[in-house]
Every structure is written in structure tokens, then in C-alpha cells.
Design an enzyme around this catalytic site. Structure first.
Site, PDB file in Angstrom:
ATOM      1  N   LEU A 218      32.988  38.863  37.187  1.00  0.00           N
ATOM      2  CA  LEU A 218      33.142  39.151  38.612  1.00  0.00           C
ATOM      3  C   LEU A 218      34.313  40.092  38.850  1.00  0.00           C
ATOM      4  O   LEU A 218      35.447  39.801  38.460  1.00  0.00           O
ATOM      5  CB  LEU A 218      33.376  37.846  39.380  1.00  0.00           C
ATOM      6  CG  LEU A 218      32.244  36.817  39.329  1.00  0.00           C
ATOM      7  CD1 LEU A 218      32.743  35.460  39.796  1.00  0.00           C
ATOM      8  CD2 LEU A 218      31.076  37.273  40.185  1.00  0.00           C
ATOM      9  N   ASP A 219      34.042  41.195  39.508  1.00  0.00           N
ATOM     10  CA  ASP A 219      35.109  42.078  39.970  1.00  0.00           C
ATOM     11  C   ASP A 219      35.888  41.364  41.080  1.00  0.00           C
ATOM     12  O   ASP A 219      35.383  40.416  41.689  1.00  0.00           O
ATOM     13  CB  ASP A 219      34.470  43.376  40.482  1.00  0.00           C
ATOM     14  CG  ASP A 219      35.482  44.323  41.100  1.00  0.00           C
ATOM     15  OD1 ASP A 219      36.493  44.614  40.444  1.00  0.00           O
ATOM     16  OD2 ASP A 219      35.250  44.755  42.246  1.00  0.00           O
ATOM     17  N   LEU A 220      37.110  41.828  41.347  1.00  0.00           N
ATOM     18  CA  LEU A 220      37.932  41.199  42.387  1.00  0.00           C
ATOM     19  C   LEU A 220      37.881  41.980  43.691  1.00  0.00           C
ATOM     20  O   LEU A 220      37.300  41.535  44.680  1.00  0.00           O
ATOM     21  CB  LEU A 220      39.378  41.067  41.903  1.00  0.00           C
ATOM     22  CG  LEU A 220      40.363  40.407  42.873  1.00  0.00           C
ATOM     23  CD1 LEU A 220      39.921  38.996  43.251  1.00  0.00           C
ATOM     24  CD2 LEU A 220      41.769  40.381  42.267  1.00  0.00           C
TER      25      LEU A 220
END
Length: 237
Positions: A10-12
Site C-alpha cells: 500500500l502506498d501512503l
């Protein structure tokens, strides 16, 4: 990590949190401290996602990029800006941030379905951890991978490889992964490491950006995420 494992990276920024206010405020402050013209709003909008040093180099600070990064990090990590929630108090730029509606619920559901959740961000890992702790995201993931402070690990592909090494990811033992993110950096970073991607339209991508970089699946809203991940892994079986 047990094998086989289904890993959701998951990207932030722009995927879990709406972080543009803190990033852009810190960038603008950096240009002003250096006495340089502040980029246009359109140019500033491209700062969310790519490595910071590359954004500064691209937008007029190539000759002082190291100093720019230093000034940015000071503004981003120390109490610098007025806290909109507590008048009279200061907060670092990284806390001018908010979790997208539905993200905690989607993360809980993904873990309930048996996925291994790991953050994969180009933000320096210590900063990413502080942000995730403040917004109660750490307890919703299994691991957290970020960039290094010494600039030896700044690209998404480097972060993914680093994370895979840390969790002993092994395709030969059946491990599989998907990169979930809102920008071309997430799509390209995944593809460089042999990982397909799910693009998220609720973040900061420009129109057509995810398509032009070959996102393997694109979703429009946060509640779609758990089922989209299910569909994605079903195609790999």
C-alpha cells in the site's frame, strides 16, 4: 512470514492519506527560504508521489537540491505550521494530513480475508512510521517499508525490493504481491519489480496517468479495494 503469502503493498500519500497540504506547505516554505520562485500550483501538484530530490531538481532547485531537501525535512518533521485542529499550536508538515474515509475499514477487511498488508512508500521510513502511528494505521498493517534518509533507497522499486528482502518474499514458494497506489510511480515501481498494480483514482494522479503507465486494474473508490484485491489475486491462481 509463512509461505505462500498474498502481499498487498500500500502506498501512503494519496492512497491511505490525503497528504497534499503538508507536503505542499513544506515545499513552498523551502522555496521561500531559498529565495527562489515558488512553482505554479500545477507544478506543485506533481510533488506528491515521486522522490523529493527529483521534484526539486525538476522544478528549479537542481543546483541546491541537497539544501532544499534538508530545509523541507525540517519543515515537514518539526512543529512549523499552525495546527488547524488546535489554534495557537504548531505541528510539523507531515501532520497536516488525514486518512481517507473508509481506509481503516478496508484495511481491516483485507487482513480478515488473509492478506499480508505492508506499506510501501517513497517517504523516508522514519517519517512514514510517525505518520502511521499518529493516524492509527500501524496497527492495521503487518509491516512498513519506506525510503532511506541517506538517499540510497528513494524509488518505489527500491523500496519494494527492500521490503521483499525483509519479509523473505519468495515466488518459488508461492508468494504473490500487488502494488496499490495512486500515481505512476506506484505502477512503474511495481512493474520494475515484476509486481502488477491496482491504481486508485481517489489520490493525486492526473487524468489518464494510471492508464498511460499501464495500471493492471483501476478502481474509483476506497470501498472497492477489498473486492478488487480478491479479483486481482484470483487472476494469478
Amino acid at each position: 512470514m509463512e509461505h505462500p503469502t498474498k502481499v498487498v503493498l500500500l502506498d501512503l500519500d494519496g492512497t491511505l492519506t490525503k497528504s497534499d497540504s503538508g507536503i505542499l506547505s513544506s515545499a513552498i516554505r523551502t522555496y521561500k527560504e531559498l529565495g527562489r520562485p515558488v512553482p505554479t500550483d500545477e507544478e506543485l501538484g506533481t510533488f506528491v508521489g515521486p522522490p523529493l530530490s527529483e521534484s526539486f531538481s525538476k522544478h528549479g532547485l537542481d543546483d541546491v537540491v541537497d539544501q532544499a531537501v534538508k530545509l523541507y525535512r525540517e519543515a515537514y518533521t518539526t512543529p512549523t505550521f499552525d495546527d488547524p485542529l488546535n489554534p495557537g499550536e504548531k505541528v510539523p508538515g507531515m501532520y497536516l494530513n488525514e486518512v481517507y474515509a473508509g481506509i481503516p475499514e478496508a484495511m481491516k477487511e483485507l487482513r480478515r480475508r488473509g492478506y499480508f498488508l505492508a506499506l510501501a512508500t517513497c517517504k523516508p521510513e522514519p517519517q512514514a512510521r510517525l505518520i502511521c502511528e499518529r493516524f492509527h494505521l500501524v496497527e492495521l498493517m503487518d509491516d512498513l517499508f519506506g525510503a532511506s534518509l541517506d538517499n540510497t533507497r528513494i524509488h518505489k522499486a527500491q523500496v519494494i525490493r527492500y521490503g521483499f528482502d525483509r519479509i523473505h518474499f519468495d515466488e518459488e514458494q508461492g508468494d504473490r504481491a500487488v502494488m496499490v497506489g495512486d500515481r505512476w510511480t506506484d505502477v512503474d515501481g511495481g512493474h520494475y519489480t515484476g509486481v502488477k498494480s491496482i491504481g486508485c483514482r481517489w489520490g493525486f494522479s492526473a487524468p489518464g496517468e494510471l492508464e498511460s503507465h499501464g495500471a493492471d486494474m483501476i478502481i474509483d473508490t476506497v470501498p472497492e479495494l477489498p473486492d478488487a484485491v480478491d479479483r486481482f489475486f484470483a487472476t494469478l491462481m
